[in-house]
Design a protein around this motif. Structure first.
Motif, PDB file in Angstrom:
ATOM      1  N   PRO A 286       0.853  -1.192   0.000  1.00 14.68           N
ATOM      2  CA  PRO A 286       0.000   0.000   0.000  1.00 14.68           C
ATOM      3  C   PRO A 286       0.893   1.248   0.000  1.00 14.68           C
ATOM      4  O   PRO A 286       2.005   1.205   0.530  1.00 14.68           O
ATOM      5  CB  PRO A 286      -0.759  -0.099   1.325  1.00 14.68           C
ATOM      6  N   GLN A 287       0.384   2.340  -0.578  1.00 13.95           N
ATOM      7  CA  GLN A 287       1.182   3.573  -0.613  1.00 13.95           C
ATOM      8  C   GLN A 287       1.214   4.279   0.735  1.00 13.95           C
ATOM      9  O   GLN A 287       2.239   4.842   1.119  1.00 13.95           O
ATOM     10  CB  GLN A 287       0.617   4.521  -1.669  1.00 13.95           C
ATOM     11  N   ASP A 288       0.110   4.234   1.431  1.00 11.82           N
ATOM     12  CA  ASP A 288       0.029   4.917   2.723  1.00 11.82           C
ATOM     13  C   ASP A 288       1.078   4.328   3.692  1.00 11.82           C
ATOM     14  O   ASP A 288       1.101   3.112   3.919  1.00 11.82           O
ATOM     15  CB  ASP A 288      -1.384   4.712   3.293  1.00 11.82           C
ATOM     16  N   PRO A 289       1.956   5.195   4.253  1.00 15.67           N
ATOM     17  CA  PRO A 289       3.058   4.689   5.082  1.00 15.67           C
ATOM     18  C   PRO A 289       2.601   3.851   6.273  1.00 15.67           C
ATOM     19  O   PRO A 289       3.251   2.854   6.607  1.00 15.67           O
ATOM     20  CB  PRO A 289       3.777   5.961   5.555  1.00 15.67           C
ATOM     21  N   LEU A 290       1.497   4.255   6.898  1.00 15.04           N
ATOM     22  CA  LEU A 290       1.030   3.482   8.058  1.00 15.04           C
ATOM     23  C   LEU A 290       0.516   2.111   7.617  1.00 15.04           C
ATOM     24  O   LEU A 290       0.858   1.080   8.210  1.00 15.04           O
ATOM     25  CB  LEU A 290      -0.067   4.266   8.798  1.00 15.04           C
ATOM     26  N   LYS A 291      -0.257   2.096   6.519  1.00 15.45           N
ATOM     27  CA  LYS A 291      -0.779   0.813   6.011  1.00 15.45           C
ATOM     28  C   LYS A 291       0.378  -0.098   5.593  1.00 15.45           C
ATOM     29  O   LYS A 291       0.345  -1.311   5.799  1.00 15.45           O
ATOM     30  CB  LYS A 291      -1.691   1.060   4.804  1.00 15.45           C
ATOM     31  N   LYS A 292       1.397   0.537   4.971  1.00 10.54           N
ATOM     32  CA  LYS A 292       2.558  -0.246   4.535  1.00 10.54           C
ATOM     33  C   LYS A 292       3.260  -0.882   5.744  1.00 10.54           C
ATOM     34  O   LYS A 292       3.600  -2.061   5.732  1.00 10.54           O
ATOM     35  CB  LYS A 292       3.532   0.669   3.779  1.00 10.54           C
ATOM     36  N   ALA A 293       3.428  -0.079   6.795  1.00  7.28           N
ATOM     37  CA  ALA A 293       4.071  -0.598   8.011  1.00  7.28           C
ATOM     38  C   ALA A 293       3.234  -1.725   8.605  1.00  7.28           C
ATOM     39  O   ALA A 293       3.770  -2.764   9.030  1.00  7.28           O
ATOM     40  CB  ALA A 293       4.255   0.527   9.023  1.00  7.28           C
ATOM     41  N   GLN A 294       1.915  -1.539   8.602  1.00  5.71           N
ATOM     42  CA  GLN A 294       1.036  -2.578   9.164  1.00  5.71           C
ATOM     43  C   GLN A 294       1.087  -3.854   8.327  1.00  5.71           C
ATOM     44  O   GLN A 294       1.090  -4.963   8.858  1.00  5.71           O
ATOM     45  CB  GLN A 294      -0.401  -2.054   9.257  1.00  5.71           C
ATOM     46  N   ASN A 295       1.174  -3.693   7.009  1.00  4.66           N
ATOM     47  CA  ASN A 295       1.325  -4.872   6.137  1.00  4.66           C
ATOM     48  C   ASN A 295       2.615  -5.606   6.493  1.00  4.66           C
ATOM     49  O   ASN A 295       2.650  -6.831   6.572  1.00  4.66           O
ATOM     50  CB  ASN A 295       1.338  -4.476   4.669  1.00  4.66           C
ATOM     51  N   ARG A 296       3.669  -4.840   6.728  1.00  2.16           N
ATOM     52  CA  ARG A 296       4.952  -5.478   7.103  1.00  2.16           C
ATOM     53  C   ARG A 296       4.836  -6.178   8.448  1.00  2.16           C
ATOM     54  O   ARG A 296       5.412  -7.250   8.648  1.00  2.16           O
ATOM     55  CB  ARG A 296       6.062  -4.420   7.139  1.00  2.16           C
ATOM     56  N   SER A 297       4.080  -5.571   9.378  1.00  2.00           N
ATOM     57  CA  SER A 297       3.871  -6.229  10.681  1.00  2.00           C
ATOM     58  C   SER A 297       3.199  -7.583  10.486  1.00  2.00           C
ATOM     59  O   SER A 297       3.602  -8.594  11.070  1.00  2.00           O
ATOM     60  CB  SER A 297       2.983  -5.368  11.585  1.00  2.00           C
ATOM     61  N   TRP A 298       2.175  -7.605   9.627  1.00  2.00           N
ATOM     62  CA  TRP A 298       1.439  -8.861   9.430  1.00  2.00           C
ATOM     63  C   TRP A 298       2.241  -9.859   8.606  1.00  2.00           C
ATOM     64  O   TRP A 298       2.066 -11.080   8.768  1.00  2.00           O
ATOM     65  CB  TRP A 298       0.038  -8.590   8.881  1.00  2.00           C
ATOM     66  N   ILE A 299       3.131  -9.368   7.767  1.00  2.00           N
ATOM     67  CA  ILE A 299       4.050 -10.288   7.074  1.00  2.00           C
ATOM     68  C   ILE A 299       4.901 -11.014   8.114  1.00  2.00           C
ATOM     69  O   ILE A 299       5.106 -12.227   8.043  1.00  2.00           O
ATOM     70  CB  ILE A 299       4.914  -9.521   6.042  1.00  2.00           C
ATOM     71  N   GLU A 300       5.336 -10.270   9.124  1.00  2.00           N
ATOM     72  CA  GLU A 300       6.101 -10.893  10.212  1.00  2.00           C
ATOM     73  C   GLU A 300       5.227 -11.934  10.926  1.00  2.00           C
ATOM     74  O   GLU A 300       5.697 -13.001  11.307  1.00  2.00           O
ATOM     75  CB  GLU A 300       6.588  -9.802  11.172  1.00  2.00           C
TER      76      GLU A 300
END
Ligand SMILES: N[C@@H](CCC(=O)N[C@@H](CS)C(=O)NCC(=O)O)C(=O)O
Length: 207
Positions: free
Chosen positions: A64-78
């Motif tokens: 996602p482009q939105d920085p917060l959504k991107k960070a959250q996507n990375r959290s869930w990837i973890e």
């Protein structure tokens, strides 16, 4: 593999016998684990990091482009790594108590994932993204175990179940594995003689 296929990139793949790792592989894989991405003489390891790199060098991004959504996507990837570990520990548990404990942990973490999901069909909505690529291998193997046991482990998690179905229908996901993956995976579990392996062979004997 899924990210490379999604991005339409050319690549060669070398499968490693993890019970008998070749020296050249041990030299380039610091953890001695797959996957490893080799680009000419350079190496990148850890699947999440490999995916981030592939995504960065082959726009458009699957984040996602939105920085917060991107960070959250990375959290869930973890979190997908944790689910893989939960499934691994459950499927290899050698006694009933440990089997039940590991299974409960997997179920508790699946509930956390279920609570995160929206309308789907993918994690962020209609588009397949990097976070989806990260979870697809987990769902694929959980479905193999569900099929082998005749028990739908996603029955209580309708959103995860729909997400899993959408992921496993993707061409990139299907082509990311060898055609005999299911047999190979179940043979691997069977060889561990775990509680789950014994239950699967009982169901097989009955069926
Ligand atoms: N965090 C790593 C985990 C990779 C991993 O656990 N790979 C397993 C196979 S699925 C492996 O290579 N195991 C061999 C070993 O540990 O000796 C990643 O996502 O790349």
């Amino acid at each position: 593999m899924i990210t490379l296929l999604e991005k339409g990139q050319d690549f060669d793949i070398t499968y490693i016998d993890l019970a008998n790792k070749p020296d050249w592989f041990l030299k380039i894989s610091p953890f001695g684990k797959v996957p490893v991405l080799r680009i000419e003489d350079e190496v990148v390891f850890e699947s999440a990091v490999i995916n981030e790199h592939l995504d960065e060098v082959t726009p458009p991004s699957l984040h996602p482009q939105d920085p917060l959504k991107k960070a959250q996507n990375r959290s869930w990837i973890e979190f997908s790594s944790q689910l893989n570990m939960d499934m691994f520990m459950w499927s290899l548990a050698q006694d009933e108590a440990s089997h039940d404990e590991k299974f409960e942990k997997l179920i508790a973490n699946l509930q956390k994932l279920e609570d995160q999901l929206g309308d789907g069909p993918f994690f962020n909505g209609t588009e397949f993204m990097l976070v989806d690529a990260a979870f697809a291998p987990f769902f694929m193997r959980l479905v193999f175990l569900s099929d082998a046991m005749g028990t739908n482990y996603l029955e209580s998690f309708p959103k995860c179940s729909d997400w899993s179905t959408a992921l496993l229908a993707k061409d990139s996901v299907q082509k990311s594995v060898i055609p005999t993956i299911k047999d190979k995976f179940l043979t691997y579990i069977d060889a561990k003689a775990s509680v789950l392996a014994k239950r699967i062979s009982e169901v097989g004997a009955l069926g």
